[in-house]
Design a protein around this motif. Structure first.
Motif, PDB file in Angstrom:
ATOM      1  N   TYR A 129     -90.473  74.935 -78.315  1.00 23.46           N
ATOM      2  CA  TYR A 129     -90.861  75.885 -77.276  1.00 23.46           C
ATOM      3  C   TYR A 129     -92.005  75.317 -76.439  1.00 23.46           C
ATOM      4  O   TYR A 129     -92.880  74.629 -76.959  1.00 23.46           O
ATOM      5  CB  TYR A 129     -91.349  77.201 -77.897  1.00 23.46           C
ATOM      6  CG  TYR A 129     -90.431  77.786 -78.927  1.00 23.46           C
ATOM      7  CD1 TYR A 129     -90.495  77.382 -80.252  1.00 23.46           C
ATOM      8  CD2 TYR A 129     -89.491  78.751 -78.570  1.00 23.46           C
ATOM      9  CE1 TYR A 129     -89.639  77.910 -81.205  1.00 23.46           C
ATOM     10  CE2 TYR A 129     -88.633  79.287 -79.532  1.00 23.46           C
ATOM     11  CZ  TYR A 129     -88.718  78.863 -80.836  1.00 23.46           C
ATOM     12  OH  TYR A 129     -87.871  79.389 -81.778  1.00 23.46           O
TER      13      TYR A 129
ATOM     14  N   PRO B 137     -87.196  83.842 -90.221  1.00 21.19           N
ATOM     15  CA  PRO B 137     -88.287  84.635 -89.658  1.00 21.19           C
ATOM     16  C   PRO B 137     -89.653  84.176 -90.146  1.00 21.19           C
ATOM     17  O   PRO B 137     -90.438  84.965 -90.649  1.00 21.19           O
ATOM     18  CB  PRO B 137     -87.963  86.035 -90.178  1.00 21.19           C
ATOM     19  CG  PRO B 137     -87.328  85.774 -91.502  1.00 21.19           C
ATOM     20  CD  PRO B 137     -86.534  84.519 -91.341  1.00 21.19           C
ATOM     21  N   TYR B 138     -89.953  82.906 -90.005  1.00 18.73           N
ATOM     22  CA  TYR B 138     -91.208  82.381 -90.523  1.00 18.73           C
ATOM     23  C   TYR B 138     -92.247  82.150 -89.450  1.00 18.73           C
ATOM     24  O   TYR B 138     -93.330  81.667 -89.735  1.00 18.73           O
ATOM     25  CB  TYR B 138     -90.955  81.068 -91.265  1.00 18.73           C
ATOM     26  CG  TYR B 138     -90.055  81.222 -92.466  1.00 18.73           C
ATOM     27  CD1 TYR B 138     -89.163  80.219 -92.815  1.00 18.73           C
ATOM     28  CD2 TYR B 138     -90.076  82.374 -93.237  1.00 18.73           C
ATOM     29  CE1 TYR B 138     -88.332  80.355 -93.905  1.00 18.73           C
ATOM     30  CE2 TYR B 138     -89.245  82.521 -94.325  1.00 18.73           C
ATOM     31  CZ  TYR B 138     -88.377  81.504 -94.661  1.00 18.73           C
ATOM     32  OH  TYR B 138     -87.551  81.638 -95.722  1.00 18.73           O
ATOM     33  N   GLY B 139     -91.906  82.460 -88.192  1.00 14.44           N
ATOM     34  CA  GLY B 139     -92.899  82.301 -87.139  1.00 14.44           C
ATOM     35  C   GLY B 139     -92.949  80.882 -86.617  1.00 14.44           C
ATOM     36  O   GLY B 139     -92.138  80.030 -86.967  1.00 14.44           O
ATOM     37  N   TYR B 140     -93.919  80.652 -85.757  1.00 12.72           N
ATOM     38  CA  TYR B 140     -94.063  79.369 -85.096  1.00 12.72           C
ATOM     39  C   TYR B 140     -95.274  78.604 -85.624  1.00 12.72           C
ATOM     40  O   TYR B 140     -96.234  79.190 -86.094  1.00 12.72           O
ATOM     41  CB  TYR B 140     -94.320  79.543 -83.592  1.00 12.72           C
ATOM     42  CG  TYR B 140     -93.220  80.155 -82.779  1.00 12.72           C
ATOM     43  CD1 TYR B 140     -93.433  80.425 -81.437  1.00 12.72           C
ATOM     44  CD2 TYR B 140     -91.983  80.485 -83.314  1.00 12.72           C
ATOM     45  CE1 TYR B 140     -92.462  80.999 -80.647  1.00 12.72           C
ATOM     46  CE2 TYR B 140     -91.001  81.064 -82.536  1.00 12.72           C
ATOM     47  CZ  TYR B 140     -91.249  81.308 -81.205  1.00 12.72           C
ATOM     48  OH  TYR B 140     -90.283  81.879 -80.412  1.00 12.72           O
TER      49      TYR B 140
ATOM     50  N   SER C 129     -90.272  75.929 -84.637  1.00 10.18           N
ATOM     51  CA  SER C 129     -89.942  76.873 -85.702  1.00 10.18           C
ATOM     52  C   SER C 129     -88.701  76.389 -86.430  1.00 10.18           C
ATOM     53  O   SER C 129     -87.910  75.605 -85.894  1.00 10.18           O
ATOM     54  CB  SER C 129     -89.717  78.277 -85.136  1.00 10.18           C
ATOM     55  OG  SER C 129     -88.550  78.314 -84.340  1.00 10.18           O
ATOM     56  N   VAL C 130     -88.534  76.892 -87.644  1.00 10.56           N
ATOM     57  CA  VAL C 130     -87.324  76.621 -88.418  1.00 10.56           C
ATOM     58  C   VAL C 130     -86.223  77.511 -87.870  1.00 10.56           C
ATOM     59  O   VAL C 130     -86.447  78.694 -87.603  1.00 10.56           O
ATOM     60  CB  VAL C 130     -87.553  76.923 -89.914  1.00 10.56           C
ATOM     61  CG1 VAL C 130     -86.277  76.690 -90.713  1.00 10.56           C
ATOM     62  CG2 VAL C 130     -88.694  76.080 -90.446  1.00 10.56           C
TER      63      VAL C 130
ATOM     64  N   PHE D 245     -97.927  76.033 -83.784  1.00  5.73           N
ATOM     65  CA  PHE D 245     -98.314  75.614 -82.441  1.00  5.73           C
ATOM     66  C   PHE D 245     -99.057  74.291 -82.450  1.00  5.73           C
ATOM     67  O   PHE D 245     -99.765  73.966 -83.413  1.00  5.73           O
ATOM     68  CB  PHE D 245     -99.233  76.665 -81.803  1.00  5.73           C
ATOM     69  CG  PHE D 245     -98.513  77.878 -81.304  1.00  5.73           C
ATOM     70  CD1 PHE D 245     -98.222  78.930 -82.154  1.00  5.73           C
ATOM     71  CD2 PHE D 245     -98.130  77.974 -79.972  1.00  5.73           C
ATOM     72  CE1 PHE D 245     -97.555  80.057 -81.704  1.00  5.73           C
ATOM     73  CE2 PHE D 245     -97.462  79.102 -79.511  1.00  5.73           C
ATOM     74  CZ  PHE D 245     -97.169  80.135 -80.379  1.00  5.73           C
TER      75      PHE D 245
ATOM     76  N   ASN E 269     -86.381  74.332 -83.757  1.00  7.58           N
ATOM     77  CA  ASN E 269     -86.421  74.960 -82.432  1.00  7.58           C
ATOM     78  C   ASN E 269     -87.755  74.566 -81.809  1.00  7.58           C
ATOM     79  O   ASN E 269     -88.780  74.551 -82.493  1.00  7.58           O
ATOM     80  CB  ASN E 269     -86.340  76.478 -82.551  1.00  7.58           C
ATOM     81  CG  ASN E 269     -84.944  76.955 -82.893  1.00  7.58           C
ATOM     82  OD1 ASN E 269     -83.989  76.179 -82.890  1.00  7.58           O
ATOM     83  ND2 ASN E 269     -84.823  78.225 -83.172  1.00  7.58           N
TER      84      ASN E 269
END
Lengths: 113, 112
Positions: free
Chosen positions: A34, A99-102, A94-95, A104, A32
């Protein structure tokens, strides 16, 4: 290991000029992706997110657009910059569905003059 | 919907002082919770995280405990250093997906 590259680091552009910021991710597939903007002294504003090639959602109506021509490449563009487009632009990945976060990128400081 | 509320800044402390940055959240399920740090002119870095109730995340002397009963994830450090000066963001993600909801960020300045 996974890495994320964002460039350029700084950019000064005149009002009305076009914009292209690029972000690439290495070492992972189907991330994903962003784009965030951070105005001076303020929080993060999600601009676009993408769950796959040519699958992009816009969070805020504006004169910016995003494209994902390849799985690990995410581009932020504008045809004509406004003064209000100045800010710090951050790309992140992110994966999916975890729920492992991003992670940057290092950001691009854009100043529109 | 999900939301994260952070203590308003800026926060200014002297070196070796105790730090607390409050964070509370609203979520429909059982989210994972994160603290990110942004040093001047840089992107965000993951500082610590907790994925279930009562978990304690820790890193670089910072700690935060996932408190389901108070829906909180306060960031603490016993003795701050000048190098800890940064903006700190609290965030959550629902287990069913990976999108993060961020708080507004808290600017921390540590003076020598």
């Amino acid at each position: 290991s996974q890495t994320i590259h964002q460039w350029p680091a700084t950019l000064v552009q005149p009002v009305g000029s076009p914009l292209s910021l690029e972000c690439t991710v290495e070492g992972t597939s189907n991330p994903n992706l962003y784009w965030y903007r951070q105005a001076a002294g303020r929080g993060l504003q999600l601009l676009f997110y993408s769950i796959g090639i040519d699958q992009i959602s816009s969070e805020v109506p504006q004169n910016l657009s995003a494209s994902r021509p390849q799985d690990r490449q995410f581009i932020l563009s504008s045809k004509k910059l406004l003064l209000s487009d100045s800010g710090f632009y951050l790309c992140a990945w992110s994966v999916r569905a975890q729920p492992y976060g991003y992670t940057f990128g290092s950001g691009t400081r854009l100043t529109v003059v | 919907g999900n939301s994260v509320t952070q203590m308003e800044g800026p926060v200014t402390l002297s070196e070796e002082a105790f730090l607390t940055i409050n964070c509370t959240y609203t979520a429909t399920g059982y989210p994972s919770l994160f603290w990110y740090v942004q040093y001047p002119g840089e992107g965000l870095q993951l500082l610590l995280k907790a994925t279930k109730a009562d978990d304690k995340g820790s890193n670089k002397g910072f700690e935060a405990t996932y408190r389901k009963e108070t829906t909180s994830f306060h960031l603490e450090k016993g003795s701050v250093q000048v190098s800890d000066s940064a903006v700190y963001f609290c965030a959550l993600s629902e287990r069913s997906g990976s999108r993060l909801t961020f708080g507004e960020g808290t600017q921390l300045t540590v003076n020598p």
